[in-house]
Design a protein around this motif. Sequence first.
Motif, mmCIF file in Angstrom:
data_model
loop_
_atom_site.group_PDB
_atom_site.id
_atom_site.type_symbol
_atom_site.label_atom_id
_atom_site.label_comp_id
_atom_site.label_asym_id
_atom_site.label_seq_id
_atom_site.Cartn_x
_atom_site.Cartn_y
_atom_site.Cartn_z
ATOM 1 N N SER A 197 0.856 -1.178 0.000
ATOM 2 C CA SER A 197 0.000 0.000 0.000
ATOM 3 C C SER A 197 0.892 1.228 0.000
ATOM 4 N N TYR A 198 0.330 2.349 -0.432
ATOM 5 C CA TYR A 198 1.135 3.569 -0.451
ATOM 6 C C TYR A 198 0.225 4.790 -0.395
ATOM 7 N N HIS A 199 0.803 5.901 0.039
ATOM 8 C CA HIS A 199 0.115 7.194 0.140
ATOM 9 C C HIS A 199 1.083 8.236 -0.398
ATOM 10 N N SER A 200 0.719 8.893 -1.521
ATOM 11 C CA SER A 200 1.639 9.834 -2.168
ATOM 12 C C SER A 200 1.408 11.260 -1.688
ATOM 13 N N TYR A 243 5.836 -2.685 12.253
ATOM 14 C CA TYR A 243 6.639 -2.957 11.075
ATOM 15 C C TYR A 243 8.083 -2.499 11.305
ATOM 16 N N GLN A 244 8.969 -2.992 10.433
ATOM 17 C CA GLN A 244 10.376 -2.594 10.442
ATOM 18 C C GLN A 244 10.595 -1.547 9.346
ATOM 19 N N TYR A 245 11.198 -0.410 9.713
ATOM 20 C CA TYR A 245 11.424 0.658 8.745
ATOM 21 C C TYR A 245 12.649 0.362 7.894
ATOM 22 N N GLU A 246 12.513 0.480 6.569
ATOM 23 C CA GLU A 246 13.600 0.286 5.622
ATOM 24 C C GLU A 246 14.049 1.650 5.107
ATOM 25 N N SER A 247 15.318 1.972 5.230
ATOM 26 C CA SER A 247 15.816 3.286 4.806
ATOM 27 C C SER A 247 15.749 3.465 3.299
ATOM 28 N N THR A 248 15.828 2.366 2.544
ATOM 29 C CA THR A 248 15.682 2.415 1.089
ATOM 30 C C THR A 248 14.532 1.506 0.689
ATOM 31 N N TRP A 249 13.558 2.063 0.002
ATOM 32 C CA TRP A 249 12.379 1.269 -0.339
ATOM 33 C C TRP A 249 12.377 0.928 -1.826
ATOM 34 N N ASN A 250 12.189 -0.358 -2.120
ATOM 35 C CA ASN A 250 12.147 -0.843 -3.494
ATOM 36 C C ASN A 250 10.707 -1.223 -3.824
ATOM 37 N N THR A 251 10.051 -0.408 -4.665
ATOM 38 C CA THR A 251 8.652 -0.678 -4.987
ATOM 39 C C THR A 251 8.487 -1.954 -5.811
ATOM 40 N N SER A 252 9.567 -2.409 -6.438
ATOM 41 C CA SER A 252 9.491 -3.602 -7.291
ATOM 42 C C SER A 252 9.804 -4.889 -6.542
ATOM 43 N N ALA A 253 10.099 -4.780 -5.264
ATOM 44 C CA ALA A 253 10.433 -5.978 -4.493
ATOM 45 C C ALA A 253 9.214 -6.893 -4.377
ATOM 46 N N SER A 254 9.453 -8.151 -4.022
ATOM 47 C CA SER A 254 8.378 -9.130 -3.908
ATOM 48 C C SER A 254 7.532 -8.868 -2.665
ATOM 49 N N LYS A 255 6.376 -9.509 -2.629
ATOM 50 C CA LYS A 255 5.482 -9.363 -1.482
ATOM 51 C C LYS A 255 6.151 -9.854 -0.207
ATOM 52 N N SER A 256 6.857 -10.955 -0.298
ATOM 53 C CA SER A 256 7.509 -11.499 0.902
ATOM 54 C C SER A 256 8.623 -10.583 1.390
ATOM 55 N N ALA A 257 9.309 -9.905 0.455
ATOM 56 C CA ALA A 257 10.386 -9.004 0.864
ATOM 57 C C ALA A 257 9.847 -7.761 1.561
ATOM 58 N N LYS A 258 8.586 -7.410 1.264
ATOM 59 C CA LYS A 258 7.983 -6.225 1.877
ATOM 60 C C LYS A 258 7.190 -6.553 3.134
ATOM 61 N N SER A 259 7.037 -7.815 3.433
ATOM 62 C CA SER A 259 6.178 -8.230 4.546
ATOM 63 C C SER A 259 6.638 -7.618 5.865
ATOM 64 N N CYS A 282 5.139 4.021 1.985
ATOM 65 C CA CYS A 282 4.872 2.674 1.480
ATOM 66 C C CYS A 282 4.972 1.640 2.605
ATOM 67 N N TRP A 283 4.193 0.582 2.495
ATOM 68 C CA TRP A 283 4.274 -0.527 3.450
ATOM 69 C C TRP A 283 3.731 -1.806 2.819
ATOM 70 N N GLY A 284 4.275 -2.929 3.253
ATOM 71 C CA GLY A 284 3.854 -4.227 2.743
ATOM 72 C C GLY A 284 2.481 -4.603 3.264
ATOM 73 N N ILE A 285 1.758 -5.385 2.469
ATOM 74 C CA ILE A 285 0.405 -5.795 2.862
ATOM 75 C C ILE A 285 0.335 -7.309 3.027
ATOM 76 N N GLU A 286 -0.646 -7.735 3.778
ATOM 77 C CA GLU A 286 -0.990 -9.144 3.904
ATOM 78 C C GLU A 286 -2.406 -9.313 3.381
ATOM 79 N N TYR A 287 -2.664 -10.449 2.729
ATOM 80 C CA TYR A 287 -3.989 -10.660 2.147
ATOM 81 C C TYR A 287 -5.016 -10.919 3.232
ATOM 82 N N GLY A 288 -6.267 -10.584 2.897
ATOM 83 C CA GLY A 288 -7.344 -10.656 3.864
ATOM 84 C C GLY A 288 -7.677 -9.264 4.371
ATOM 85 N N THR A 289 -8.494 -9.198 5.405
ATOM 86 C CA THR A 289 -8.898 -7.912 5.991
ATOM 87 C C THR A 289 -8.040 -7.609 7.206
#
Length: 551
Positions: free
Chosen positions: A57-60, A81-97, A112-119
């Motif tokens: 997910s993201y908020h511009s 969550y764990q903050y990443e100093s460099t964010w790669n929007t193309s990374a996989s879902k598991s890498a953003k988890s 930006c932050w990684g999402i998990e499926y479901g509600t």
Amino acid sequence: MKKIYLIIFSFICLFGCAFGVKANELNSINTTVYIDQNGDGHVTEVWDLTANEGTESYHSFGNLEDREITNFTVSMDGTSYQYESTWNTSASKSAKSYKNGINYTEDGLELCWGIEYGTHTYTLNYTIEDLVWQYSDRQILYFSFLPQNMNPAPRSFQITFKGDTAFNDIKYSSYGFNSENTNTNGEVVLKSKGNMSSNEYVVALIGFPNNTFNLDVTKSGTYDNVVDEALEGAKLNESKSFWNTFIPIVLTASIFGLVIFALVQASKSKDRIDKTEFVIPKDINNFRDIPFDKDVLKAYYIGKEERIMKEENIMGALILKWLKEKKIEMVQTEKDGVLDFNKDDNYYIDITKLQNLPNNIEASLAFILNAASNNSGKVNPKDFEKYSQNHYQKIERWLEDAESYSKSLLINEGYIITGEENYSKKGKRKVYKFTAKLRDEFIKLKGLKQFLEDMTLIDEKKAIEVHVWDEYLIFAESLGIADKVAKQFEKFHPAEYSQSNYYHSYYWVSSFSTHSVSAAMRARSAASSGGSFSGGGMSSGGFSSGGGGVR
């Protein structure tokens, strides 16, 4: 009739299939902004999100100017969550988890932050440093808290502003979405009405009394100046949109109800504009002659329709016309010194000789000005602005009448051809055909604007006679470029400029009309719970059309 039922049946099947497919859904966003004594905004966003595709997910944000976003944290269902100093929007879902970060863009950034499926419930916290700025008369928050082009758009949105003490004696409004705005117990709440669309966004404007905060950033201008800027492209929300009103009915109604609804819609008549002949080329030649028989009212409808004229300028254009015709006079109220157009109480318009006007639009404007003068025939800016605030319906009606009158002129002279066409088996609708004649004249109008704005045509413009410049100024005011024309006239005819109250008056006339129209709009917004506008606000800090949601 069989065809209608077949169409409706297909419509129902299409919607039934669409609703049967699971998709990402942003059920709600609930935002709280705590403003500390330094004017920094400490933001908490709570997203209720159902996702089954995408990786983040993201908020511009864009147009941050002197602001900075810091201290960005995210949690999901209470897990940090764990903050990443460099964010790669193309990374996989598991890498953003269970990770979050900031992606920097050309005009701003994306949270930006990684999402998990479901509600799940995602809680974002961040600080907007220097959210509130100091202006001459108020301390102002003018910022976009939800970008345009959200995918998915939230079904509901609410934002609450609060501080160490209750917010009293404030002015506030919102832009970009249909909302209900309140100030309850010193907290400002902007709440969406119905489901939001991806075209909507959220801009908040709040004016606090001076000395509410200890601020570092100072800007020129006033609260009204910021409102005028925010109102660009704005339309007051007076009721729910068609889709917000009827989509819930469509989703819950029976097939019988859908059939009735579709038949009712089919019978409705809507006017149509036929622009088959009205094709405007991208490249237009300069045009130095004034089109539409030099009648600014005749040009107004198509100029406004094609967005090169604005409603706040047509009033000023007519007042300049009266000045040129010597039907009115600008009078200095102070005997010593020169006429100072920066002082609201230094001058007034004398309309006592304003009579024998050629049309109802000019006559009704004269009547409004006289009423604002309390029938004295001497109108100063403060009185007219106050009148516009207290009688905003009359200003709005005059603007509507001016547009209708202009359209009727074009119809009567064959620029627009009216007709009818079958719209359904039970009704017809009007068709307004924009003719090639209208196209050619509008091209001349655009060419004139282009000519007047072109600062390189020095030799050609030097040869233009003074009386032509006088006529240019009227059209230039309607086109929003009177300042440019006046400066060129001063450059080419300095002696005439120095002796002309007409040219010295253009700035005041423009300010007189635009401020009064804006005052009417502000008054109308105050009459509708804090002011909710669709459109507008795109000049705000943080505004971005770069979207947000899930990707």
